[in-house]
Design an enzyme around this catalytic site. Structure first.
Site, PDB file in Angstrom:
ATOM      1  N   LYS A  81       0.923  -1.173  -0.092  1.00 23.05           N
ATOM      2  CA  LYS A  81       0.101  -0.192  -0.022  1.00 23.05           C
ATOM      3  C   LYS A  81       0.854   1.237  -0.067  1.00 23.05           C
ATOM      4  CE  LYS A  81      -4.650   0.764   0.743  1.00 23.05           C
ATOM      5  NZ  LYS A  81      -5.911   0.028   0.462  1.00 23.05           N
ATOM      6  N   GLY A 181     -24.871   2.100   5.622  1.00 26.12           N
ATOM      7  CA  GLY A 181     -23.949   2.879   4.583  1.00 26.12           C
ATOM      8  C   GLY A 181     -24.700   2.218   3.115  1.00 26.12           C
ATOM      9  N   GLY A 183     -23.546   3.328   0.075  1.00 24.92           N
ATOM     10  CA  GLY A 183     -22.769   4.038  -1.184  1.00 24.92           C
ATOM     11  C   GLY A 183     -22.593   3.037  -1.812  1.00 24.92           C
ATOM     12  N   LYS A 184     -21.354   3.174  -2.772  1.00 26.07           N
ATOM     13  CA  LYS A 184     -20.960   2.268  -3.951  1.00 26.07           C
ATOM     14  C   LYS A 184     -20.995   0.786  -3.658  1.00 26.07           C
ATOM     15  CE  LYS A 184     -16.946   4.601  -4.442  1.00 26.07           C
ATOM     16  NZ  LYS A 184     -17.135   5.618  -3.147  1.00 26.07           N
ATOM     17  N   VAL A 185     -20.715   0.444  -2.302  1.00 31.16           N
ATOM     18  CA  VAL A 185     -21.063  -1.246  -2.086  1.00 31.16           C
ATOM     19  C   VAL A 185     -22.582  -1.197  -1.395  1.00 31.16           C
ATOM     20  CG1 VAL A 185     -20.185  -2.837  -0.644  1.00 31.16           C
ATOM     21  CG2 VAL A 185     -18.699  -1.221  -1.502  1.00 31.16           C
ATOM     22  N   GLY A 186     -22.911  -0.559  -0.481  1.00 32.47           N
ATOM     23  CA  GLY A 186     -24.029  -0.783   0.290  1.00 32.47           C
ATOM     24  C   GLY A 186     -25.211  -0.869  -0.727  1.00 32.47           C
TER      25      GLY A 186
HETATM   26  N1  LIG Z   1     -15.723   0.497  -3.057  1.00 32.10           N
HETATM   27  C1  LIG Z   1     -15.084  -0.892  -2.961  1.00 32.10           C
HETATM   28  O1  LIG Z   1     -14.819  -1.520  -4.001  1.00 32.10           O
HETATM   29  C2  LIG Z   1     -14.832  -1.422  -1.529  1.00 32.10           C
HETATM   30  C3  LIG Z   1     -14.085  -2.417  -1.498  1.00 32.10           C
HETATM   31  C4  LIG Z   1     -13.796  -3.273  -0.515  1.00 32.10           C
HETATM   32  C5  LIG Z   1     -14.094  -2.529   0.796  1.00 32.10           C
HETATM   33  N2  LIG Z   1     -14.731  -1.239   0.545  1.00 32.10           N
HETATM   34  C6  LIG Z   1     -15.304  -0.829   2.030  1.00 32.10           C
HETATM   35  O2  LIG Z   1     -16.652  -0.705   1.809  1.00 32.10           O
HETATM   36  C7  LIG Z   1     -16.825   0.610   2.695  1.00 32.10           C
HETATM   37  C8  LIG Z   1     -17.849   1.416   1.769  1.00 32.10           C
HETATM   38  O3  LIG Z   1     -17.055   1.661   0.631  1.00 32.10           O
HETATM   39  P1  LIG Z   1     -17.841   2.316  -0.699  1.00 32.10           P
HETATM   40  O4  LIG Z   1     -16.962   2.601  -1.725  1.00 32.10           O
HETATM   41  O5  LIG Z   1     -19.302   2.017  -0.634  1.00 32.10           O
HETATM   42  O6  LIG Z   1     -18.082   4.110   0.156  1.00 32.10           O
HETATM   43  P2  LIG Z   1     -18.765   5.254  -0.205  1.00 32.10           P
HETATM   44  O7  LIG Z   1     -18.311   6.193   0.268  1.00 32.10           O
HETATM   45  O8  LIG Z   1     -19.406   5.228  -1.634  1.00 32.10           O
HETATM   46  O9  LIG Z   1     -20.193   4.834   0.830  1.00 32.10           O
HETATM   47  C9  LIG Z   1     -20.183   4.839   2.094  1.00 32.10           C
HETATM   48  C10 LIG Z   1     -21.528   5.367   2.493  1.00 32.10           C
HETATM   49  O10 LIG Z   1     -21.310   5.427   3.997  1.00 32.10           O
HETATM   50  C11 LIG Z   1     -22.284   6.262   4.415  1.00 32.10           C
HETATM   51  N3  LIG Z   1     -21.811   6.513   5.759  1.00 32.10           N
HETATM   52  C12 LIG Z   1     -20.680   7.388   6.435  1.00 32.10           C
HETATM   53  N4  LIG Z   1     -20.845   7.063   7.541  1.00 32.10           N
HETATM   54  C13 LIG Z   1     -21.739   6.463   7.962  1.00 32.10           C
HETATM   55  C14 LIG Z   1     -22.371   6.103   9.343  1.00 32.10           C
HETATM   56  N5  LIG Z   1     -21.936   6.401  10.431  1.00 32.10           N
HETATM   57  N6  LIG Z   1     -23.562   5.227   9.102  1.00 32.10           N
HETATM   58  C15 LIG Z   1     -24.212   5.204   8.120  1.00 32.10           C
HETATM   59  N7  LIG Z   1     -23.708   5.399   6.962  1.00 32.10           N
HETATM   60  C16 LIG Z   1     -22.504   6.203   6.853  1.00 32.10           C
HETATM   61  C17 LIG Z   1     -21.837   7.457   3.506  1.00 32.10           C
HETATM   62  O11 LIG Z   1     -22.755   8.416   3.365  1.00 32.10           O
HETATM   63  C18 LIG Z   1     -21.850   6.806   2.195  1.00 32.10           C
HETATM   64  O12 LIG Z   1     -23.042   6.767   1.395  1.00 32.10           O
HETATM   65  C19 LIG Z   1     -15.699   1.046   3.084  1.00 32.10           C
HETATM   66  O13 LIG Z   1     -15.405   0.853   4.337  1.00 32.10           O
HETATM   67  C20 LIG Z   1     -14.603   0.767   2.016  1.00 32.10           C
HETATM   68  O14 LIG Z   1     -13.304   0.897   2.462  1.00 32.10           O
HETATM   69  C21 LIG Z   1     -14.988  -0.688  -0.552  1.00 32.10           C
END
Ligand SMILES: NC(=O)c1ccc[n+]([C@@H]2O[C@H](COP(=O)([O-])OP(=O)(O)OC[C@H]3O[C@@H](n4cnc5c(N)ncnc54)[C@H](O)[C@@H]3O)[C@@H](O)[C@H]2O)c1
Length: 367
Positions: A81, A181, A183-186
């Site tokens: 990293k 959450g 976002g992109k994953v949820g």
């Molecule tokens: N995107 C990927 O490919 C990927 C891969 C592996 C792991 N992750 C992990 O998954 C998680 C989410 O990533 P993402 O890409 O969806 O990010 P993202 O920023 O698109 O989504 C995160 C969401 O969580 C919300 N959020 C923040 N604090 C919060 C809380 N206290 N309660 C509820 N919601 C809250 C934000 O408003 C946002 O909508 C992170 O921990 C990231 O490290 C992501």
């Protein structure tokens, strides 16, 4: 922790490289935890760290986590990293990213970079103008694009495996799943769960994210971000930031399974044991959220969406293996996942010691 207790030079990592370019303002640290399984793959985090020590500690911890994630996912990559010190909105420039690319090039492929917090596919395209050891690029350059959907698909496989282990069936129909959450994953995870007939409740600190999910799936119920972990549910899926589970969250948790996409879900090493003691089945975060890493690893080797998706489906078997190993060895699932990763790094990595023609000393070499 930056270093293990005691001797400050006692670092587990293979290599730590400090990269400075005064003209462009680049201050970067590339940490390589292990190349036992292949080039160290891991993203570049661009963040305004308070000190070089804090940045070093973060890069060391993240590099180790990447090695374990790649090993468990069965990839031919080690873990690394990099961090760039600075405010990505203010300090990032073409000159800086290209200087950074030249430092990556200097490692000759021992480290392969990708996106992380504060860096985007367009940044990787700039880095790639100076070196080939880059993935997570823009679709316009043959990149694979957003890794959120494949990560969500992998989390779904992990959830099926956890359901199989706990309830004897992977079927999620009628199960109450609380997703924190959106976002992109949820968000794509919610889509899969709704399609499979689960009863989904979602929460996000950003009301627009909740509204977007409810516009697509009106049957999804909304909960407050502070309360979602304690709701009556069968599965709790943390998909926001790290540290979603600490001693107090575990105390109020009602779900029987924890399985979500967020990294570093457990606030400390003892939380995994708390969950196990309470009888909650925890599907380790880095095992089930490996879809994003699988995607960028596949892209590096010539992007095939079908192949990456198939590899993501293997997360079902890997998760089941981890949960069974935890039972067999009487440890928490997180410990079992670490053991699986360490065994693969050791057993497969050992094969590098079998001498190949390119490494055989020339007979004329004088002693
Ligand atoms: N995107 C990927 O490919 C990927 C891969 C592996 C792991 N992750 C992990 O998954 C998680 C989410 O990533 P993402 O890409 O969806 O990010 P993202 O920023 O698109 O989504 C995160 C969401 O969580 C919300 N959020 C923040 N604090 C919060 C809380 N206290 N309660 C509820 N919601 C809250 C934000 O408003 C946002 O909508 C992170 O921990 C990231 O490290 C992501």
């Amino acid at each position: 922790m930056m270093f293990s207790d005691g001797d400050p030079t006692d670092i587990e990592h293979e290599q730590v490289v400090f990269c400075f370019d005064r003209e462009s303002g680049l201050k970067a640290i590339i940490s390589i935890y292990s190349t036992a399984l292949g080039p160290a793959l891991g993203g570049t985090r661009f963040h305004p760290y308070a000190s070089l020590e804090e940045a070093t500690a973060d890069s060391l911890a993240l590099a180790k986590a990447m090695a374990y994630k790649a090993a468990c996912a069965g990839l031919d990559f080690g873990g690394g990293k990099a961090v760039i010190l600075g405010d990505p909105r203010r300090d990032k420039s073409e000159q800086m990213l290209r200087a950074y690319g030249r430092f990556i090039a200097s490692l000759g492929g021992r480290y392969v970079t990708a996106c992380d917090v504060g860096t985007y596919p367009a940044d990787m395209d700039v880095v790639a103008r100076e070196c080939v050891f880059v993935t997570g690029r823009s679709p316009a350059y043959g990149g694979s694009g957003d890794s959120g959907p494949l990560t969500a698909y992998g989390v779904l496989q992990g959830m099926h495996a956890a359901a199989q282990h706990r309830w004897g069936s992977p079927d999620l129909r009628g199960k109450r799943v609380a997703v924190s959450g959106l976002g992109k994953v949820g968000r794509p995870l919610v889509g899969h769960l709704v399609a499979e007939g689960a009863a989904v409740t979602g929460a996000d600190v950003d009301p627009a994210r909740v509204a977007a999910v409810r516009a697509a799936h009106s049957e999804v119920r909304e909960a407050s971000p502070d309360e979602i972990a304690a709701l009556p549910a069968d599965i709790y899926a943390p998909c926001a930031l790290g540290g979603a589970l600490d001693a107090s969250t575990v105390a109020t948790l009602q779900a029987e399974i924890v399985c979500g996409g967020a990294n570093n879900q457990l606030a400390g090493p003892s939380v995994g044991q708390h969950l196990a003691t309470k009888g909650v089945l925890y599907a380790p975060d880095y095992v089930v959220n490996a879809g994003g890493l699988i995607q960028v690893a596949d892209e590096y080797q010539g992007w095939s969406p079908a192949r990456a998706r198939a590899r993501c489906e293997e997360i079902f078997d890997t998760t089941l293996r981890v949960l069974r190993l935890a039972d067999a060895e009487g440890v928490a699932p997180g410990v079992a996942a670490d053991r699986l990763a360490e065994r693969r790094m050791q057993r497969v990595g050992r094969l590098r010691s079998i001498l190949l023609p390119g490494n055989v000393p020339h007979p004329s070499r004088r002693l």
